[in-house]
Design an enzyme around this catalytic site. Structure first.
Site, short mmCIF file in Angstrom:
data_model
loop_
_atom_site.label_atom_id
_atom_site.label_comp_id
_atom_site.label_asym_id
_atom_site.label_seq_id
_atom_site.Cartn_x
_atom_site.Cartn_y
_atom_site.Cartn_z
N TYR A 132 0.80 -1.22 0.00
CA TYR A 132 0.00 0.00 0.00
C TYR A 132 0.84 1.28 0.00
O TYR A 132 0.34 2.33 0.37
CB TYR A 132 -0.95 0.00 1.21
N LYS A 183 2.22 -15.48 3.26
CA LYS A 183 2.16 -16.37 2.09
C LYS A 183 3.61 -16.70 1.72
O LYS A 183 4.04 -16.53 0.57
CB LYS A 183 1.40 -15.65 0.96
N ASP A 216 -4.38 -18.20 2.68
CA ASP A 216 -5.49 -18.94 2.08
C ASP A 216 -6.11 -19.90 3.10
O ASP A 216 -7.33 -20.05 3.19
CB ASP A 216 -5.04 -19.68 0.80
N ASP A 240 -6.29 -6.27 5.22
CA ASP A 240 -7.43 -5.59 4.62
C ASP A 240 -8.52 -6.62 4.29
O ASP A 240 -9.70 -6.44 4.60
CB ASP A 240 -6.94 -4.89 3.33
N ASP A 244 -12.25 -7.65 6.57
CA ASP A 244 -13.60 -7.55 6.01
C ASP A 244 -14.34 -8.87 6.12
O ASP A 244 -15.55 -8.91 6.36
CB ASP A 244 -13.55 -7.06 4.55
#
Ligand code: ATP
Length: 345
Positions: A132, A183, A216, A240, A244
């Site tokens: 970001y 990851k 994942d 992020d 959510d």
């Protein structure tokens, strides 16, 4: 006396913050406030987005910033929102994005047979680096040979401090399970740094059981067994996304709150939802996320008991169906705020 900078912002930000402030006045009457006229109206009036001296005042004069929401269709680029939110985040170095995921009423959980005690964890999302930072570029844009590069930034300092913050919060709040998610099997450089920093900080915290999940697998586990989590720490992008998902597990954005924190320097608290231009001014926005956000702010000020009082009052309203339309009730924003005040009494 703790002092709060209030930024209602745009759209429903004004309506929901008004209710949050009424609840704060009842629970913590000693707080002092200064309102800041920043947002789309101000930008359209005189071009001001986020003056540097205001940021400096947030840092030096206030204990917390309480923000409503930002975003207005009259400012198509939403440049004001970017300057205010990202300006605060980066210039005040608010490196912790703190997101509690707490189900208050089982009826609002989309998962089958999950009770409030099954969905009760917090996510520490790294808030200043990762994917970001806008570092990257485009080459041969718009041609068949186009190349677009987005760089992920992981600094030792940035990774270690968010991991450390998660461990410190866990220890201070009686939590014993902490999961780091990355990851590293595919992102071998940056996420290898996360793995090493995590192991080193974990070695200093013997009372905490640590685990690691690739992101994942984390998303599957959050849906299948949310009860297995107490504290999750992860990078900016994954944070992020999983917060959510977490917001959905706790009943949607009308109930989700967040803090952006640089301990000892500055902290900005905001409901997760946006300015919702489609319902702004109608008096029907759900103020519960803003009210729960006010509770988080009190916990940050060392008043965890007051946060619990607010959570209990909100929970009582949910259980009795004293809520706004989007949660299936009939109340206006104002009446939903009044219901919380009544439950507090
Ligand atoms: P942004 O782009 O800044 O996130 P937005 O309005 O596009 O703003 P959200 O605020 O996330 O996105 O809202 C999505 C939808 O959810 C809106 O259309 C709105 O009707 C609804 N909504 C959001 N917040 C609330 C709330 N507090 N009460 C009721 N409905 C809400």
């Amino acid at each position: 006396m703790p002092s709060i900078a209030v930024l209602p912002g745009d759209g429903i930000g004004h309506e929901v913050l008004a209710e949050g402030l009424r609840v704060l006045a009842a629970v913590a009457p000693d707080l002092t406030y200064e309102h800041f006229d920043l947002g789309a109206e101000r930008y359209l009036r005189d071009g001001t987005t986020m003056p540097d001296d205001v940021l400096e005042r947030f840092r030096s004069e206030f204990d917390c910033v309480y923000l409503g929401a930002l975003g207005d269709p009259r400012v198509p680029s939403n440049v004001h929102a970017k300057d205010i939110l990202l300006g605060s985040r980066f210039k005040l170095d608010l490196y912790i994005n703190f997101r509690p995921i707490r189900l208050l009423d089982a009826r609002y959980c989309p998962l089958k047979d999950k009770r409030p005690e099954d969905v009760d964890f917090v996510v520490f999302r790294e808030n200043t680096e990762g994917l970001y930072t806008g570092i990257g570029g485009q080459f041969k844009r718009g041609t068949p040979d186009e190349i677009a590069i987005e760089q992920e930034i992981n600094t030792r300092k940035g990774v270690e401090r968010i991991i450390r913050a998660a461990f410190e919060w866990a220890a201070a709040n009686g939590k014993t399970k902490l999961c780091m998610s990355d990851k590293a099997n595919a992102m071998r450089h940056g996420h290898d740094l996360w793995q090493r920093a995590f192991k080193e900080v974990a070695a200093e915290s013997p009372g905490i059981t640590t685990s690691h999940l690739y992101v994942d697998v984390l998303t599957m586990r959050m849906v299948q067994a949310p009860e297995s989590f107490e504290v999750i720490v992860t990078n900016n992008l994954f944070g992020d996304i999983v917060t959510d998902l977490g917001a959905a597990l706790q009943g949607g954005i009308g109930l989700a709150s967040s803090g952006n924190i640089n301990p000892g320097v500055a902290a900005l608290f905001e409901p997760v939802h946006g300015s919702a231009p489609d319902i702004a001014g109608k008096g029907i926005a759900n103020p519960l996320a803003a009210i729960l956000t006010a509770g988080m702010m009190l916990a940050h000020l060392g008043r965890a008991k007051d946060e619990r009082r607010i959570q209990n009052a909100v929970q009582a309203c949910l259980l009795e169906g004293l809520v706004t339309r989007e949660l299936g009730g009939t109340l206006t924003t104002r009446d939903a705020g009044t219901a919380v005040l009544d439950a507090l009494r």
